[in-house]
Motif scaffolding. Structure first.
Motif, PDB file in Angstrom:
ATOM      1  N   ILE A 139      16.517 104.297  19.517  1.00 49.03           N
ATOM      2  CA  ILE A 139      17.235 102.495  19.639  1.00 49.03           C
ATOM      3  C   ILE A 139      16.543 102.946  21.449  1.00 49.03           C
ATOM      4  O   ILE A 139      17.199 103.601  22.127  1.00 49.03           O
ATOM      5  CB  ILE A 139      18.460 101.760  20.156  1.00 49.03           C
ATOM      6  CG1 ILE A 139      19.139 102.057  18.687  1.00 49.03           C
ATOM      7  CG2 ILE A 139      18.717 100.456  20.271  1.00 49.03           C
ATOM      8  CD1 ILE A 139      20.548 101.712  18.255  1.00 49.03           C
ATOM      9  N   LEU A 140      15.796 101.432  21.536  1.00 50.54           N
ATOM     10  CA  LEU A 140      15.559 101.418  22.395  1.00 50.54           C
ATOM     11  C   LEU A 140      15.956 100.229  23.038  1.00 50.54           C
ATOM     12  O   LEU A 140      15.431  98.977  22.909  1.00 50.54           O
ATOM     13  CB  LEU A 140      13.609 101.429  23.316  1.00 50.54           C
ATOM     14  CG  LEU A 140      12.928 102.771  22.695  1.00 50.54           C
ATOM     15  CD1 LEU A 140      11.702 102.725  22.919  1.00 50.54           C
ATOM     16  CD2 LEU A 140      13.337 104.054  23.713  1.00 50.54           C
ATOM     17  N   VAL A 141      16.160  99.955  24.987  1.00 49.00           N
ATOM     18  CA  VAL A 141      16.455  99.008  24.861  1.00 49.00           C
ATOM     19  C   VAL A 141      15.676  98.936  26.306  1.00 49.00           C
ATOM     20  O   VAL A 141      15.381  99.826  26.875  1.00 49.00           O
ATOM     21  CB  VAL A 141      17.561  99.515  25.635  1.00 49.00           C
ATOM     22  CG1 VAL A 141      18.328  98.338  26.616  1.00 49.00           C
ATOM     23  CG2 VAL A 141      18.993  99.930  24.206  1.00 49.00           C
ATOM     24  N   ASP A 142      14.707  97.251  25.701  1.00 43.07           N
ATOM     25  CA  ASP A 142      14.145  97.699  27.052  1.00 43.07           C
ATOM     26  C   ASP A 142      13.994  96.658  27.848  1.00 43.07           C
ATOM     27  O   ASP A 142      14.183  95.429  28.522  1.00 43.07           O
ATOM     28  CB  ASP A 142      12.817  96.914  26.201  1.00 43.07           C
ATOM     29  CG  ASP A 142      10.910  96.358  27.121  1.00 43.07           C
ATOM     30  OD1 ASP A 142      11.511  96.617  28.153  1.00 43.07           O
ATOM     31  OD2 ASP A 142      10.346  95.651  26.700  1.00 43.07           O
ATOM     32  N   ILE A 143      14.074  97.320  29.607  1.00 44.21           N
ATOM     33  CA  ILE A 143      14.658  96.222  30.224  1.00 44.21           C
ATOM     34  C   ILE A 143      13.522  95.824  31.700  1.00 44.21           C
ATOM     35  O   ILE A 143      13.479  95.307  32.688  1.00 44.21           O
ATOM     36  CB  ILE A 143      15.337  97.139  31.792  1.00 44.21           C
ATOM     37  CG1 ILE A 143      14.245  98.528  31.681  1.00 44.21           C
ATOM     38  CG2 ILE A 143      16.482  97.732  30.909  1.00 44.21           C
ATOM     39  CD1 ILE A 143      15.189  99.085  33.515  1.00 44.21           C
ATOM     40  N   ASN A 144      12.167  95.618  30.357  1.00 45.04           N
ATOM     41  CA  ASN A 144      11.324  94.839  31.823  1.00 45.04           C
ATOM     42  C   ASN A 144      11.534  93.337  31.854  1.00 45.04           C
ATOM     43  O   ASN A 144      10.667  93.146  32.190  1.00 45.04           O
ATOM     44  CB  ASN A 144      10.456  94.780  30.948  1.00 45.04           C
ATOM     45  CG  ASN A 144       9.258  96.640  31.235  1.00 45.04           C
ATOM     46  OD1 ASN A 144       9.118  96.223  32.162  1.00 45.04           O
ATOM     47  ND2 ASN A 144       9.563  97.567  29.953  1.00 45.04           N
ATOM     48  N   ASP A 145      12.320  92.888  31.167  1.00 50.41           N
ATOM     49  CA  ASP A 145      12.706  91.318  31.373  1.00 50.41           C
ATOM     50  C   ASP A 145      13.714  91.100  31.722  1.00 50.41           C
ATOM     51  O   ASP A 145      13.825  89.315  32.941  1.00 50.41           O
ATOM     52  CB  ASP A 145      13.258  90.513  29.424  1.00 50.41           C
ATOM     53  CG  ASP A 145      11.832  90.752  28.506  1.00 50.41           C
ATOM     54  OD1 ASP A 145      10.843  90.637  29.478  1.00 50.41           O
ATOM     55  OD2 ASP A 145      12.170  89.810  28.292  1.00 50.41           O
ATOM     56  N   LEU A 146      14.559  92.516  32.817  1.00 55.61           N
ATOM     57  CA  LEU A 146      15.705  91.629  33.714  1.00 55.61           C
ATOM     58  C   LEU A 146      14.775  92.023  35.054  1.00 55.61           C
ATOM     59  O   LEU A 146      15.072  92.843  35.908  1.00 55.61           O
ATOM     60  CB  LEU A 146      16.297  93.418  33.370  1.00 55.61           C
ATOM     61  CG  LEU A 146      17.494  93.226  32.148  1.00 55.61           C
ATOM     62  CD1 LEU A 146      17.157  93.395  31.106  1.00 55.61           C
ATOM     63  CD2 LEU A 146      18.284  95.071  32.364  1.00 55.61           C
ATOM     64  N   ASN A 147      14.385  90.458  35.288  1.00 56.00           N
ATOM     65  CA  ASN A 147      14.357  90.230  36.863  1.00 56.00           C
ATOM     66  C   ASN A 147      14.507  90.301  37.770  1.00 56.00           C
ATOM     67  O   ASN A 147      14.339  90.737  38.868  1.00 56.00           O
ATOM     68  CB  ASN A 147      12.467  88.510  36.536  1.00 56.00           C
ATOM     69  CG  ASN A 147      12.024  88.898  35.420  1.00 56.00           C
ATOM     70  OD1 ASN A 147      11.511  89.874  35.508  1.00 56.00           O
ATOM     71  ND2 ASN A 147      11.950  87.830  34.875  1.00 56.00           N
ATOM     72  N   GLU A 148      15.993  90.385  37.444  1.00 53.76           N
ATOM     73  CA  GLU A 148      16.959  90.559  38.694  1.00 53.76           C
ATOM     74  C   GLU A 148      16.867  92.063  38.784  1.00 53.76           C
ATOM     75  O   GLU A 148      17.283  91.847  40.359  1.00 53.76           O
ATOM     76  CB  GLU A 148      18.441  90.018  38.070  1.00 53.76           C
ATOM     77  CG  GLU A 148      18.544  91.532  36.567  1.00 53.76           C
ATOM     78  CD  GLU A 148      19.555  90.424  35.954  1.00 53.76           C
ATOM     79  OE1 GLU A 148      19.543  90.264  35.084  1.00 53.76           O
ATOM     80  OE2 GLU A 148      20.970  90.511  36.514  1.00 53.76           O
ATOM     81  N   LEU A 149      16.825  93.010  38.312  1.00 57.34           N
ATOM     82  CA  LEU A 149      16.052  93.762  39.252  1.00 57.34           C
ATOM     83  C   LEU A 149      14.611  94.275  39.544  1.00 57.34           C
ATOM     84  O   LEU A 149      14.608  94.894  40.146  1.00 57.34           O
ATOM     85  CB  LEU A 149      16.233  95.284  37.876  1.00 57.34           C
ATOM     86  CG  LEU A 149      17.518  95.358  37.233  1.00 57.34           C
ATOM     87  CD1 LEU A 149      17.942  96.550  36.154  1.00 57.34           C
ATOM     88  CD2 LEU A 149      18.783  95.614  38.606  1.00 57.34           C
ATOM     89  N   ASP A 150      13.927  93.148  39.162  1.00 61.49           N
ATOM     90  CA  ASP A 150      12.777  93.079  40.665  1.00 61.49           C
ATOM     91  C   ASP A 150      12.938  92.733  41.396  1.00 61.49           C
ATOM     92  O   ASP A 150      11.837  92.324  42.031  1.00 61.49           O
ATOM     93  CB  ASP A 150      11.220  92.664  39.323  1.00 61.49           C
ATOM     94  CG  ASP A 150      10.048  92.894  40.151  1.00 61.49           C
ATOM     95  OD1 ASP A 150       9.522  93.858  40.746  1.00 61.49           O
ATOM     96  OD2 ASP A 150       8.975  92.396  39.207  1.00 61.49           O
ATOM     97  N   TYR A 151      12.608  93.578  42.006  1.00 65.96           N
ATOM     98  CA  TYR A 151      13.044  93.614  43.808  1.00 65.96           C
ATOM     99  C   TYR A 151      12.886  94.666  45.125  1.00 65.96           C
ATOM    100  O   TYR A 151      13.024  95.721  44.424  1.00 65.96           O
ATOM    101  CB  TYR A 151      14.091  92.605  44.330  1.00 65.96           C
ATOM    102  CG  TYR A 151      15.286  93.443  44.289  1.00 65.96           C
ATOM    103  CD1 TYR A 151      16.112  94.477  45.328  1.00 65.96           C
ATOM    104  CD2 TYR A 151      16.120  93.551  43.121  1.00 65.96           C
ATOM    105  CE1 TYR A 151      17.149  95.048  44.714  1.00 65.96           C
ATOM    106  CE2 TYR A 151      17.365  94.214  42.622  1.00 65.96           C
ATOM    107  CZ  TYR A 151      17.796  95.159  43.626  1.00 65.96           C
ATOM    108  OH  TYR A 151      18.955  96.201  43.713  1.00 65.96           O
ATOM    109  N   LEU A 152      12.688  94.269  45.991  1.00 70.71           N
ATOM    110  CA  LEU A 152      12.623  94.870  47.116  1.00 70.71           C
ATOM    111  C   LEU A 152      12.674  94.638  48.318  1.00 70.71           C
ATOM    112  O   LEU A 152      12.635  93.390  48.964  1.00 70.71           O
ATOM    113  CB  LEU A 152      11.642  95.132  46.996  1.00 70.71           C
ATOM    114  CG  LEU A 152      10.477  96.394  46.498  1.00 70.71           C
ATOM    115  CD1 LEU A 152       8.590  97.106  46.879  1.00 70.71           C
ATOM    116  CD2 LEU A 152      10.596  97.987  46.694  1.00 70.71           C
ATOM    117  N   ARG A 153      14.267  94.823  49.198  1.00 71.78           N
ATOM    118  CA  ARG A 153      14.721  93.831  49.689  1.00 71.78           C
ATOM    119  C   ARG A 153      14.404  95.519  51.345  1.00 71.78           C
ATOM    120  O   ARG A 153      15.746  96.194  50.713  1.00 71.78           O
ATOM    121  CB  ARG A 153      16.576  94.132  49.487  1.00 71.78           C
ATOM    122  CG  ARG A 153      15.786  92.542  48.646  1.00 71.78           C
ATOM    123  CD  ARG A 153      17.313  91.960  48.351  1.00 71.78           C
ATOM    124  NE  ARG A 153      17.965  91.018  47.172  1.00 71.78           N
ATOM    125  CZ  ARG A 153      18.275  91.861  45.758  1.00 71.78           C
ATOM    126  NH1 ARG A 153      18.873  92.201  45.604  1.00 71.78           N
ATOM    127  NH2 ARG A 153      17.817  90.484  44.806  1.00 71.78           N
TER     128      ARG A 153
END
Ligand SMILES: Cc1cc2nc3c(=O)[nH]c(=O)nc-3n(C[C@H](O)[C@H](O)[C@H](O)COP(=O)(O)OP(=O)(O)OC[C@H]3O[C@@H](n4cnc5c(N)ncnc54)[C@H](O)[C@@H]3O)c2cc1C
Ligand code: FES
Ligand code: FES
Lengths: 284, 162, 771
Positions: free
Chosen positions: A50-64
């Motif tokens: 099974i692959l769990v694609d995390i590319n839709d997890l915009n909440e993890l797309d950040y730089l702070r």
């Protein structure tokens, strides 16, 4: 070279992703940029059910950036670092290092967190994380924990992450403006994995090294922070004799691995040269 | 066998509804299910770049993405580069400067260059060479590819100014 | 307007640029997918093959009626080895196909292939020369008595005398490691079954479609009429796609057996594992030099690792016998003794790869010249000046006749352009700062465009060489050229169109060239050995010339003048010294529709011609500038010069492209690419992460200069240029590295000169900074 069959899950948010990981554990793998996992799947060296694609997890797309850390969310792509992401030496270093990671199109998809999770011994980001004493924030349905770089990398392609955990964030310690940085890598072709590389950083006051960071990668089963050599640098005036001495010591400290591109003996040379050049750049 | 998924792809401004196994790479979906065979496969492990296409206008390796992942994204392939019968400046420059021989790597180089120039139209000659080192060509020795992209970049900048 | 000599953009390109290329995989869509189950070990006995209960799987037992691929050389020293299309009893190299599966798509076929379990009783593999040539070595093939399966030997009368008189004897052991041509498109084939006729059409990524048809028909025992072979657009070949491979025979067999269409699209791993390799050679040379640097005699022991099987049709003699005959290269000396052996091992088959032996032999000779020059205290260019061929025709010690060339001039032109004095000053200054620059020279000859006599001399049972071309002008004045040659990226169609345009006076856009289809073209040999421009070009010119002759007669009749006074140009037939003219299209129409008016002429405009030349030698000189990083062993090629003599250039842009691409492969040969096996014969370089074709970052700009010696040996006045770049570059690059490292007294004799080999040499020389 077609991947073995798998089931594809595409959670919409982190909660859903963690729940899927908790359910499927060892049967599943996270798909981030796919730039390491998919080649392995195409060769059928990896065959997750099974692959769990995390590319839709915009909440993890950040730089702070805050006073203490640069926080890198799991979906931050390599390409985000093409231009400095923070002012000062850290941003400069990351922008320099990223150019050595694979190629432009691969950097559009590959992620910082994916590199660390994959733990290739020749990964630039793993070297940076180990040398700069990054902290990894792992999340699962069981909660979250922070793992120090020194505890995170267990060896070639193995880390402290549990099958149900996501590496959600990487925290790189902030660097004051008076740090200076250097990086050197030797690879066969542009974009190839390093046969040897080193990261160096130093804070120099009035000619004397006050703090130092030094690490080498691509030569053993994981990136190596050279703590004792960092200690030796501290308190000394920067000089080419000092750098040569440190390079020589680094060469003797590590038992490098060998492969078709580099014998252990040759890698030892590359350790010394990489350390020397990275330090020279940092202390110039 | 795991079920096939219904996927809707937006490629070169057209919509393709296909039913594919999740394991099928974007490259294979484009070639076999959408009939867009201009995207080529030279290694299927990310090194050669023959499969390079634009996903959301960024160049990526289509052999390292699954077709199901492209749902909801825009894809551009070499078939969508020319404006009808008018060649894209990159295509024109490759033609005039002998930037191709067997042509197998060509679609990948064109899409790589198109994407990179879109991100940064002002790339220096060195930047261009650096980006082009992402893909492999076995025939040309690269010289004419590099030259073609440099000239096309100049041409595209000139047109943008008008 | 003259078309020859113009940098005409290629007629092939618009389709390729728009993604409209037509490669074999583009046609495979609806066919069933074929996957080969490959041996995981290099040598052993097949004990059993376990197959899944459901699924279409075949093994060697099912193909028992298919004959092995067994190319023949008529030489007493040649041992013919048969390659079973699928083996029944034993495997001979890692990657050899042992079973074949058929499924609905490629992924499912791979799933099925994984369920085939081959039990092999593993034996010790023979991988390298030392093991293969050891006195007690068990031969790879039981039908041979040793691992030497082809051997050429000769010695001239005065050789011993030459060595006795030598002031300096230079001995060297040269090693070229194995490489892959690695075209960007892998191999692949689509076999389509036509129920109505029972015929099979094989569309495949190949360089020699007619030869493939003959080879497959022979192994399957069917007449050639039952098979059609098409080479569509081919994504590079460089020799790798010349040979008949078992996979193609199996595909046709499957299509006939299953009465359906089947396709096999090779992946990169298979291509590196099981297509063909080359350049695995070990040469030992001894040169006898006079005090003044003249080479008096040469003695050589040449070994070529030919792998497990003999490539069809050129045989495993191709590397050893090329080395045997052409080692003397561009140098003028009389005394020569050579022993050249082809050695079998449990590795992938050797087949031609751009340059065939000449990269290694040029490397050997050019290293020898540099070493000799240093020992004798002569400048590297000067020692070559004293030895290069200057009078033509020249007869080599092996009996090859060199036509007019420009060996000395090409070198002088390259040296002049290189600006050596300025470079030497910079080299000196940089050394002080710990940076090591070097310059290296190579000079070589390239035998190209040779016809049947050259192949017959090798004793080949199948003697390639000639080309037949059909040239037809239709009633509207457009031209179709049907050629047996089979281009795969060289732009041949454009070059031929330019050539024919000048013959017929119509523009290239009106000339259509049909190639790569055995149903639509005359029997021919395909594209290899830098032959197509010379030979297919020659027959095209001759055939078009005949059509032109007919047009002139027709024009002369209609305009009441003599054919000699007719000039064909720009779409018109003009009468010289008058303003009388007729459109060529009008003449063409007349040829078909008014044929009764032209006494003594057959109706229509349809001619063919055959050209079978003796061959012509191109020549060139390469100069490489490098910088060596002595701490990492890394090498950067800074600048690269080529002075090339390929005769008259039909399309200089295409010629330059051939040279540049060849040089890039030569630089790869010199610095990057190496196929590596472990001791058990397991391949360690089965991906592009380990087998390293260079990128744009590693290849410098290549500056090209041209001589244009006109040779009587080529009707087009063009000489071949397909391989030269690859031949000369390794020598120039490594000579440059050795020049850079001369302060350490380092001489390298191994290809590729990888960073770790350079560091090792430095360490041995005491130049390692951290030793
Ligand atoms: C031709 C080529 C050259 C390359 N060269 C280099 C190079 O020079 N240097 C280099 O460093 N890399 C190189 N790479 C690898 C590239 O950088 C990858 O992007 C990176 O190693 C993995 O990141 P990813 O996001 O693509 O991860 P994926 O491939 O998606 O995943 C890799 C692994 O990490 C796991 N994973 C991913 N994200 C997470 C997460 N957030 N939490 C937990 N587990 C996770 C996956 O399950 C998988 O096991 C190269 C790749 C290619 C194809
Ligand atoms: S096919 Fe995708 S990178 Fe080679
Ligand atoms: S043109 Fe043939 S691979 Fe690039």
């Amino acid at each position: 070279m077609k991947a073995a069959a798998f089931d594809y899950l595409r959670p919409a948010d982190l909660g859903e992703a963690l729940a899927l990981l908790a359910t499927h554990k060892d049967d599943c793998k996270i798909l981030a940029g796919g730039q390491s996992l998919v080649p392995a799947m195409n060769f059928r060296l990896a065959r997750p059910a099974i692959l769990v694609d995390i590319n839709d997890l915009n909440e993890l797309d950040y730089l702070r950036a805050d006073a203490d850390h640069l926080k890198i969310g799991a979906l931050t792509r390599h390409a985000a670092f093409h231009r400095p992401v923070v002012e000062g030496p850290l941003g400069t270093l990351l922008a320099k290092v990223v150019r050595y990671i694979a190629h432009y199109p691969i950097r559009q998809r590959g992620t910082f967190a994916g590199s660390l999770s994959h733990a290739d011994p020749a990964s630039e980001w793993c070297l940076v994380a180990a040398t700069l004493r990054a902290e990894m924030l792992a999340k699962s349905v069981r909660g979250e924990r922070v793992i120090a770089a020194g505890d995170f990398f267990h060896g070639t392609f193995t880390t402290a992450l549990e099958p149900d955990e996501v590496l959600a964030e990487i925290r790189l310690p902030a660097m004051a403006p008076d740090w200076r940085v250097g990086f050197y890598e030797f690879s066969r072709r542009a974009g190839d994995f390093a046969l040897g590389m080193a990261v160096a950083a130093a804070r120099v006051e009035e000619g004397t090294i006050r703090e130092a960071r030094l690490g080498v990668g691509g030569v053993a089963d994981r990136a190596i922070r050279l703590g004792t050599l960092e200690d030796q640098l501290v308190g000394k005036p920067a000089s080419s004799a000092l750098i040569d001495g440190i390079a020589r010591e680094a060469r003797g400290m590590i038992e490098p691995n060998g492969d078709i591109h580099a014998s252990p003996e040759y890698r030892r040379d590359l350790i010394a040269t990489s350390v020397k050049r990275a330090l020279t750049e940092a202390l110039a | 066998m795991p079920d096939k998924r219904d996927v809707t792809l937006a490629v070169n401004g057209k919509t393709y509804a296909v039913s594919v196994e999740p394991r099928r790479s974007l490259a294979d979906v484009l070639r076999d299910d959408c009939g867009l065979t201009g995207t080529h496969l030279g290694c299927e492990h990310g090194v050669c770049g023959a499969c390079t296409v634009l996903v959301n206008e960024k160049p990526v390796r289509a052999c390292l993405m699954f077709g199901v992942q492209a749902e909801g994204k825009t894809v551009r392939t070499v078939e969508g580069l020319a404006d009808g019968d008018t060649l894209h400046p990159l295509q024109q420059a490759f033609w005039e400067n002998h930037g191709l021989q067997c042509g197998f790597c060509t679609p990948g180089f064109l899409m790589l260059a198109a994407g990179a120039l879109q991100e940064n139209p002002d790339m220096t000659d060195d930047d261009i060479k650096d980006v082009l080192s992402s893909n492999l060509c076995r025939c040309t020795g690269y010289q004419n590819i590099v030259k073609a992209v440099r000239l096309a970049a100049r041409e595209m900048r000139a047109r943008a100014r008008i | 307007m003259n078309w020859i000599g113009r940098r005409l953009p290629r007629l092939e390109d618009p389709a390729l640029l728009k993604g409209g290329g037509s490669y074999v995989a583009d046609h495979a869509g609806k066919a069933a997918a074929v996957c080969f189950v490959r041996s995981p070990v290099a040598r052993g006995t097949i004990v059993s093959i376990e197959m899944p209960s459901d699924g279409t799987v075949f093994t060697g037992r099912d193909l028992a009626d298919v004959k092995p691929i067994r190319p023949i050389l008529h030489r007493p020293d040649y041992v013919a080895i048969g390659q079973p299309v699928l083996p029944v009893d034993r495997v001979s190299f890692c990657g050899q196909a042992v079973a074949v599966v058929v499924a609905d798509d490629a992924a499912l076929a791979e799933d099925l292939a994984e369920q085939v379990f081959v039990d092999i009783d593993v034996a010790d593999a023979i991988v390298d020369f030392d093991t293969a040539l050891a006195p007690d070595a068990a031969p790879v093939h039981p039908e041979a008595t040793s691992n030497v399966v082809v051997e050429g030997r000769m010695k001239t009368q005065g050789l011993d005398q030459a060595f006795a008189e030598a002031a300096e004897i230079v001995a060297l052991d040269v090693r070229s490691h194995r490489q892959s041509a690695a075209p960007m498109e892998n191999r692949g084939g689509l076999a389509e079954y036509d129920a109505a006729s029972g015929r099979v059409t094989l569309t495949a990524s190949v360089q020699m479609p007619h030869m493939l048809r003959t080879g497959i028909a022979d192994t399957l025992g069917i007449p050639e009429s039952e098979l059609r072979v098409i080479a569509p657009d081919v994504g590079g070949g460089f020799g790798q796609k010349m040979s008949l491979f078992p996979e193609y025979v199996v595909l046709v067999w499957l299509a006939r057996k299953l009465k359906r269409s089947v396709a096999w699209i090779e992946d990169r791993r298979e291509n590196l594992l099981a297509s063909a390799h080359g350049r695995d050679q070990a040469f030992s040379l001894r040169g006898a030099f006079a005090r003044d640097g003249r080479l008096l005699g040469l003695e050589a022991d040449l070994r070529s690792n030919i792998g497990a099987f003999s490539c069809y049709p050129v045989t495993c003699g191709v590397e050893p016998l090329m080395a045997f005959a052409e080692l003397p290269g561009p140098y003028d000396f009389a005394e020569y003794g050579v022993r050249s052996r082809g050695v079998t091992t449990n590795t992938c088959m050797m087949a031609p790869y751009r340059g065939v032996s000449r990269p290694t032999l040029t490397f050997s000779m050019e290293r020898m010249m540099d070493v000799a020059a240093k020992r004798l205290g002569i400048d590297a260019a000067e020692i070559r000046r004293r030895n290069l061929i200057k009078a033509f025709p020249h007869r080599s010690p092996t009996g090859l006749v060199y036509d007019e060339g420009s060996y000395l001039q090409a070198m002088e032109v390259a040296i002049e352009a290189a600006g050596l004095p300025a470079f030497r000053a910079r080299q000196e200054a940089m050394r002080e700062r710990g940076r090591y620059l070097g310059v290296g020279l190579s000079v070589f000859s390239e035998r190209t465009g040779y016809g049947t006599p050259a192949y017959a001399a090798r004793g080949m049972e199948i003697v390639p060489g000639y080309e037949i071309v059909d040239c037809t002008m239709d009633p509207s004045g457009d031209v179709v050229l049907r050629i047996g040659s089979s281009p795969h990226g060289q732009g041949l169609k454009t070059s031929l169109a330019q050539l024919v345009s000048d013959e017929l006076g119509v523009e290239p856009q009106r000339i259509r060239i049909i190639s790569g289809d055995t149903d639509a073209t005359p029997y021919g040999w395909g594209t290899f050995a830098s032959r197509s421009m010379v030979i297919a070009g020659g027959s095209s010119k001759l055939a078009a010339g005949k059509v032109a002759g007919k047009l002139k007669t027709i024009a002369a009749t209609l305009m009441e003048t003599s054919p000699d006074d007719i000039e064909l140009k720009d779409g018109w037939a003009r009468v010289s010294h008058s303003n009388q003219a007729m459109e060529i299209g009008t003449l063409a129409r007349a040829a078909y529709h008014q044929s009764h008016r032209f006494k003594g002429l057959l109706p229509g405009l349809h001619e063919n011609a055959v050209y079978d030349p003796g061959g012509t030698f191109s020549n060139a000189s390469h100069i490489a500038f490098v910088e060596v990083d002595i701490e990492t062993g890394g090498v950067r090629v800074e600048r690269f010069l080529v002075a090339e003599d390929a005769g008259v250039l039909i399309n200089p842009m295409i010629v330059d492209g051939q040279i540049t691409g060849g040089v890039a492969q030569g630089i790869a040969n010199a610095l990057f690419e190496e196929i590596v096996y472990d001791d058990t014969g397991n391949l360690l370089t089965a991906s592009f992460a380990d087998y390293l074709p260079p990128t744009a970052a590693e290849i410098p700009e290549i500056e090209i200069m041209h001589m244009e010696t006109v040779s009587a040996e080529s009707v087009t006045k063009a000489k071949g240029v397909g391989e030269g770049g690859a031949i000369g570059a390794p020598a120039a690059v490594v000579n440059a590295i050795c020049d850079a490292l001369s302060p350490f007294g380092i001489e390298l004799f191994e290809l590729p000169a990888t960073p770790q080999r350079i560091r090792e040499a430095l360490r041995r020389a005491g130049g390692a900074s951290y030793a």
